[in-house]
Design an enzyme around this catalytic site. Structure first.
Site, PDB file in Angstrom:
ATOM      1  N   ASP A 489       0.833  -1.141  -0.135  1.00  8.91           N
ATOM      2  CA  ASP A 489       0.159   0.006   0.058  1.00  8.91           C
ATOM      3  C   ASP A 489       1.021   1.045   0.020  1.00  8.91           C
ATOM      4  OD1 ASP A 489      -2.234   1.436  -0.031  1.00  8.91           O
ATOM      5  OD2 ASP A 489      -3.014   1.051   1.889  1.00  8.91           O
ATOM      6  N   GLU A 527       9.561   5.025  -9.986  1.00  9.13           N
ATOM      7  CA  GLU A 527       9.955   4.724  -8.544  1.00  9.13           C
ATOM      8  C   GLU A 527       9.339   4.010  -7.632  1.00  9.13           C
ATOM      9  OE1 GLU A 527      11.159   8.363  -6.450  1.00  9.13           O
ATOM     10  OE2 GLU A 527      12.359   9.153  -8.030  1.00  9.13           O
ATOM     11  N   ASP A 559      -3.014  -2.910  -2.522  1.00  8.27           N
ATOM     12  CA  ASP A 559      -3.940  -2.190  -2.163  1.00  8.27           C
ATOM     13  C   ASP A 559      -3.696  -0.825  -2.889  1.00  8.27           C
ATOM     14  OD1 ASP A 559      -6.390  -1.168  -1.058  1.00  8.27           O
ATOM     15  OD2 ASP A 559      -5.906  -1.576   0.847  1.00  8.27           O
ATOM     16  N   HIS A 694      -0.593  -0.811   5.088  1.00  8.73           N
ATOM     17  CA  HIS A 694      -1.142   0.323   5.211  1.00  8.73           C
ATOM     18  C   HIS A 694      -0.603   1.398   6.594  1.00  8.73           C
ATOM     19  CE1 HIS A 694      -4.174   3.813   5.132  1.00  8.73           C
ATOM     20  NE2 HIS A 694      -4.353   3.450   6.499  1.00  8.73           N
TER      21      HIS A 694
END
Length: 719
Positions: A489, A527, A559, A694
């Protein structure tokens, strides 16, 4: 177990059998406002016949008599003349995907017949706004819709409810939205700019163009920078008059206000029965409108007025094992906290050498924390020795950091903070995470002062500490051997504009409960892809170091991917990962799954007693009818929701090389992984590796703004 569901989709019963002709429409002088352009074109309805116009492109059901076709129009309010030039572009057959976009444009026209207001891409009913005088906020009921080809036909999806817009401003005179990037202190309403070859003040421009008088001529202007697509069209900066703008959405301060968000939830969280009733009301209002009925009839369209039925399945509850205790999670329970109370954890990390930093005036809270952790720890099988107690005279960030500089070779840092100020939290967290390389636990003083919840708070703190040090609380039966699951994420850096942090976590034990985490800053997609692949390679090396072999199976749960990024992810990120495998002469069973939680699909089950719509139980899977024919996708409801309507999570399997996993196994594994997030005693909305990634990206981008110490890579220090 089979289950009959209803989804917020309506079937398109009939579609036209003719081709559309596409034309481009230009206006002279230039006109930016769509509603004015529609008014100017509407004057020629007798020439154009039945048409759709989105402000730039015109769709008609037949060829026009001339190409190009030039027409003249007049503004009704000012009488200003306009030249309208219409040029043919191409013919669109019914098999073209653009045909569905035409349906969407037609649907937006129908919304206008209902008097809805377009703000951004969505439509809102300003006539039914809810005023909240306490917070000086107005909430508009909103509608989001889409039409596309699904498994068995074309379906239209509706989502209704009270919508809170993103943090942008809306201009009162044309109800368009703009993102504010800066304040132009050097410009005011009496500053001049070039308009159609002439210099004119903003004050005169708005009065002439919009018939709006500006009260304060000396107010500085708001600056909205053009997006990439606007730059390609040659559009420059847009300057707005603050007096003519209203803010939309919620600021970060508003979102962090618990009382405000609790009050708003009354409007924004609709229970399943109320949401279905709202969908039905809107459907009836839309398709019983005489103008809408006439419009659809002219175009040969007919929509069902019944929610689409879908056959789904409910996966069995998982066996949760903690030490010698095991149980099957029952979806009727909010979580399994009571099942594991006072049960020893699977793998305990004894806390023998740690430091507790606290302001001197909070010594009582520190003593309660130490005594409480010892007591709770005994029940959980975790030993807490007495810490090195560092008492501070003041409570600034510098005081905490000075005390920590005197602490070396400790396995854990615990700090009691007087309040939730982000600057102090970020400074202390950065020092322990990026410089010391030590897991840490921040505790708010008010948590220890809450006597009613102190025991449950202490239990959560003890469990978090155990995880941060590399322990395991519970586990599930995982049928696979030599498997590595990866979560990915991203999160924007709050301190560096344009920079983001990409976090990769990868499991390295059989139970899929321990993760090797890496986070790297990137400025662009190139990147991001390079960092992603480097992190995958590092994860494989760590897995081999721990287990003595490489994994036989690699599953990546990605995600944070929007609809428009799927092609890039498949063509670039997946290709780069496979190239990484090939470069190391490694050919695992490989699956790449995109996980999306911000979706508009809703699923409803039928209550066994009342017969009213209810939320589907955890473990509900849907992989037919409302899924997409070009994808290998499914929806999964994994969490139990007690307020509002549950939103399923969408899983889109982009790559599945020799995985030997059929759809059922993919679904079962995804559901198992939602049980393995250690910050909540129950299934969560996404697989645990996604949520861990996350959390890692969030704490880095929000507080630390630096690469964490290498010593922390194999620990869940970011919980």
């Amino acid at each position: 177990m089979p289950i009959i569901l209803r989804a917020n989709y309506y079937k398109v019963n009939a579609v036209p059998d003719w081709a559309l002709c596409l034309y481009r429409v230009d206006f002279s002088p230039d006109e930016e406002r769509t509603f004015v352009k529609k008014e100017l074109l509407r004057q020629h309805a007798s020439v154009l016949g039945n048409y759709i116009f989105d402000g730039n492109q015109l769709y008609v059901a037949r060829l026009l008599p001339q190409d190009p076709l030039e027409l003249t129009s007049k503004r009704h309010d000012t009488g200003d003349p306009y030249l309208v030039k219409i040029r043919f572009i191409k013919e669109i057959p019914a098999s073209d995907t653009l045909f569905l976009q035409i349906f969407s444009i037609l649907l937006r026209r129908c919304y206008e017949y209902l008097g809805l207001t377009q703000v951004g891409r969505n439509y809102y009913n300003s006539h039914e706004e809810v005023q909240n005088q306490k917070y000086r906020v107005a909430i508009w009921p909103g509608n989001v819709s889409s039409i596309r080809q699904h498994e068995n036909g074309i379906l239209m999806r509706f989502v209704t409810g009270k919508q809170l817009l993103g943090l942008v401003v809306m201009t009162r005179y044309n109800q368009r939205t703009y993102r504010v990037d800066d304040i132009a202190w050097n410009l005011t309403a009496i500053s001049k700019f070039s308009c159609q070859g002439q210099e004119i003040t903003y004050l005169d421009y708005y009065e002439k163009t919009y018939q709006v008088k500006i009260k304060d001529p000396y107010q500085p202007l708001l600056l909205s920078k053009p997006r990439k697509r606007d730059l390609r069209r040659g559009q420059g900066n847009i300057y707005l008059i603050p007096e003519l703008c209203v803010p939309t959405g919620l600021s970060d301060d508003m979102r962090s206000d618990y009382n405000l968000m609790r009050d708003f939830s009354e409007y924004t969280r609709m229970s399943p029965d109320k949401r279905v009733a709202s969908l039905r009301r809107f459907n009836t209002r839309l398709f019983e409108n005489q103008k809408v009925k006439a419009e659809l009839k002219q175009w040969g369209l007919d929509f069902s007025q019944v929610l689409t039925n879908v056959r789904g399945r409910v996966l069995p509850g998982e066996m949760v094992m903690q030490s010698s205790h095991s149980f099957v999670y029952q979806s009727s329970e909010p979580d399994w906290g009571k099942d594991i109370k006072d049960v020893p954890v699977n793998v305990a990390q004894n806390v023998t050498n740690w430091v507790l930093v606290v302001p001197g005036r909070l010594r009582k809270e520190a003593e309660e924390l130490m005594a409480g952790l010892k007591k709770i720890g005994r029940a959980l099988g975790i030993t807490f020795n007495n810490p090195s107690l560092q008492l501070l005279q003041q409570d600034t960030a510098q005081d905490y950091i000075r005390a920590l500089r005197n602490c070396s070779a400790v396995m854990l840092v615990v700090c009691i903070l007087p309040n939730a100020r982000l600057d102090r939290y970020a400074a202390v967290k950065k020092h322990v995470s990026a410089i010391m390389g030590t897991p840490s636990q921040m505790v708010l003083a008010k948590s220890m002062q809450n006597k009613a919840r102190q025991v449950s708070i202490l239990q959560k703190i003890a469990l978090q500490i155990n995880c941060k040090l590399g322990g395991e609380i519970w586990n599930l039966q995982i049928p696979f051997q030599n498997t590595m699951v990866v979560g990915y994420d991203t999160y924007h850096d709050s301190a560096r504009k344009g920079a983001s942090w990409g976090a990769v976590v990868a499991s390295f034990n059989k139970n899929l409960t321990r993760y090797y985490g890496q986070v790297l800053r990137h400025a662009n997609q190139e990147e991001l892809t390079a960092n992603f692949c480097t992190a995958i390679q590092n994860s494989l090396c760590h897995y081999a170091e721990v287990n003595g072999c490489l994994p036989e199976r690699v599953l990546v749960y990605r995600d944070g991917v929007g609809e428009g990024q799927l092609a890039y992810v498949k063509g670039t990120e997946i290709a780069a990962i496979k190239a990484c495998f090939a470069a190391n002469q490694f050919s695992p069973r490989f699956s790449f799954i995109v996980v999306s939680k911000r979706i508009n699909t809703r699923l409803f089950a039928q209550g066994s007693r009342s017969g009213n719509p209810i939320n589907p139980p955890p473990g509900t899977v849907c992989d037919d009818v409302i899924t997409l024919p070009e994808r290998y996708d499914f929806y999964l409801v994994s969490q139990r929701v007690t307020q509002g309507t549950v939103t399923p999570t969408s899983y889109n399997i982009l790559e599945d090389v020799n995985s030997n996993l059929d759809a059922d196994r993919h679904q079962r594994l995804a559901y198992k992984l939602t049980y393995l997030y250690y910050n909540w005693m129950g299934p969560v909305r996404v697989p645990a590796p996604c949520l861990y990634a996350h959390k890692l990206a969030y704490i880095t981008g929000q507080a630390i703004h630096d690469v964490p110490h290498q010593e922390l890579c194999d620990k869940l220090w970011y919980l």
